[in-house]
Scaffold this active site. Structure first.
Site, PDB file in Angstrom:
ATOM      1  N   ASN A   1      41.219  41.044  48.914  1.00  0.00           N
ATOM      2  CA  ASN A   1      40.568  39.858  48.360  1.00  0.00           C
ATOM      3  C   ASN A   1      41.589  38.956  47.664  1.00  0.00           C
ATOM      4  O   ASN A   1      42.172  39.341  46.655  1.00  0.00           O
ATOM      5  CB  ASN A   1      39.492  40.295  47.360  1.00  0.00           C
ATOM      6  CG  ASN A   1      38.739  39.147  46.729  1.00  0.00           C
ATOM      7  OD1 ASN A   1      38.963  37.987  47.044  1.00  0.00           O
ATOM      8  ND2 ASN A   1      37.846  39.479  45.816  1.00  0.00           N
TER       9      ASN A   1
ATOM     10  N   CYS B   1      35.057  41.320  43.447  1.00  0.00           N
ATOM     11  CA  CYS B   1      35.192  42.642  44.050  1.00  0.00           C
ATOM     12  C   CYS B   1      35.081  43.762  43.015  1.00  0.00           C
ATOM     13  O   CYS B   1      34.831  44.910  43.381  1.00  0.00           O
ATOM     14  CB  CYS B   1      36.484  42.744  44.854  1.00  0.00           C
ATOM     15  SG  CYS B   1      37.978  42.287  43.980  1.00  0.00           S
ATOM     16  N   HIS B   2      35.194  43.423  41.729  1.00  0.00           N
ATOM     17  CA  HIS B   2      34.993  44.437  40.698  1.00  0.00           C
ATOM     18  C   HIS B   2      33.544  44.920  40.654  1.00  0.00           C
ATOM     19  O   HIS B   2      33.263  45.965  40.087  1.00  0.00           O
ATOM     20  CB  HIS B   2      35.425  43.911  39.321  1.00  0.00           C
ATOM     21  CG  HIS B   2      34.686  42.709  38.857  1.00  0.00           C
ATOM     22  ND1 HIS B   2      35.017  41.430  39.285  1.00  0.00           N
ATOM     23  CD2 HIS B   2      33.640  42.565  38.007  1.00  0.00           C
ATOM     24  CE1 HIS B   2      34.205  40.567  38.706  1.00  0.00           C
ATOM     25  NE2 HIS B   2      33.348  41.227  37.939  1.00  0.00           N
TER      26      HIS B   2
ATOM     27  N   TYR C   1      29.800  49.990  48.515  1.00  0.00           N
ATOM     28  CA  TYR C   1      30.590  49.586  49.677  1.00  0.00           C
ATOM     29  C   TYR C   1      29.725  49.632  50.940  1.00  0.00           C
ATOM     30  O   TYR C   1      29.727  48.705  51.742  1.00  0.00           O
ATOM     31  CB  TYR C   1      31.804  50.505  49.856  1.00  0.00           C
ATOM     32  CG  TYR C   1      32.831  50.375  48.763  1.00  0.00           C
ATOM     33  CD1 TYR C   1      33.829  49.406  48.825  1.00  0.00           C
ATOM     34  CD2 TYR C   1      32.829  51.245  47.671  1.00  0.00           C
ATOM     35  CE1 TYR C   1      34.796  49.297  47.836  1.00  0.00           C
ATOM     36  CE2 TYR C   1      33.793  51.144  46.669  1.00  0.00           C
ATOM     37  CZ  TYR C   1      34.764  50.171  46.756  1.00  0.00           C
ATOM     38  OH  TYR C   1      35.702  50.056  45.770  1.00  0.00           O
TER      39      TYR C   1
ATOM     40  N   GLU D   1      30.476  42.224  31.742  1.00  0.00           N
ATOM     41  CA  GLU D   1      29.245  41.783  32.395  1.00  0.00           C
ATOM     42  C   GLU D   1      28.030  42.635  32.013  1.00  0.00           C
ATOM     43  O   GLU D   1      26.929  42.412  32.510  1.00  0.00           O
ATOM     44  CB  GLU D   1      29.437  41.781  33.914  1.00  0.00           C
ATOM     45  CG  GLU D   1      30.447  40.750  34.358  1.00  0.00           C
ATOM     46  CD  GLU D   1      30.534  40.599  35.867  1.00  0.00           C
ATOM     47  OE1 GLU D   1      29.677  41.148  36.580  1.00  0.00           O
ATOM     48  OE2 GLU D   1      31.459  39.901  36.329  1.00  0.00           O
TER      49      GLU D   1
END
Length: 178
Positions: free
Chosen positions: A135, A143-144, A112, A170
């Protein structure tokens, strides 16, 4: 008056509501069961001054987002190439979300605070967290991929378990054993 089309698609993390305008995809909503869907559509309708219409099967505005999300969940897409309608966000939040979309690729994470520095606002980590929570385009604007500086996952509008599953998809986190 802006019009929009919407549909709900199944995904590996549950039903997703997708809404698009002529300008592009404008909203992705997690856990889009009937109650969540109704709330989201009423909110969008009020924002644009229109009654939400029924789902638009085969909608030209939604065909490509649906295809690209399916490819993402199948492990065949690492980058979304979609026109986005940013009308549901503005100011600092939009600046942070654009930086996230363009500067944090698949399979990576950012803190962040680091994201705050990237947009020229060191010390604005909490404001970045608020931007992530607001978002309107999660998944597509990833945003993950934003985590705590100490290594914790941090919060997530779709729930921490959903965030964990997306990061595992991912390759950032291991798949759960069971």
């Amino acid at each position: 008056m802006k019009t929009f089309e919407w549909t709900v698609v199944d995904s590996d993390i549950g039903p997703l509501l997708l809404a698009a305008t002529g300008g592009g995809l404008m909203n992705v909503v997690f856990h889009a069961d009937a109650a969540v869907r109704g709330t989201a559509l009423r909110r969008l309708g009020a924002r644009f001054g229109v009654e939400p219409a029924g789902a638009a099967p085969g909608s030209a505005a939604l065909t490509e987002p649906i295809r690209q999300l399916a490819e993402y969940f199948a492990g065949r897409r690492q980058e979304f190439e979609l026109p986005l309608d940013w009308s549901l966000t503005s100011g600092f939040n939009r600046e942070v979300l654009r930086e996230l979309a363009e500067g944090v690729p698949y399979g990576t994470v950012v803190g962040y605070g680091d994201l705050a520095v990237r947009v020229g606002q060191p010390g604005a980590a909490q404001a970045v967290g608020a931007a992530m929570g607001a978002n309107p385009l999660p998944l597509v604007v990833p945003c993950h991929r934003v985590v705590e500086s100490g290594g914790g996952l941090g919060g997530f509008g779709g729930g921490v378990e959903t965030k964990r599953r997306l990061l595992a998809l991912e390759g950032v986190l291991p798949e759960p054993l069971f």
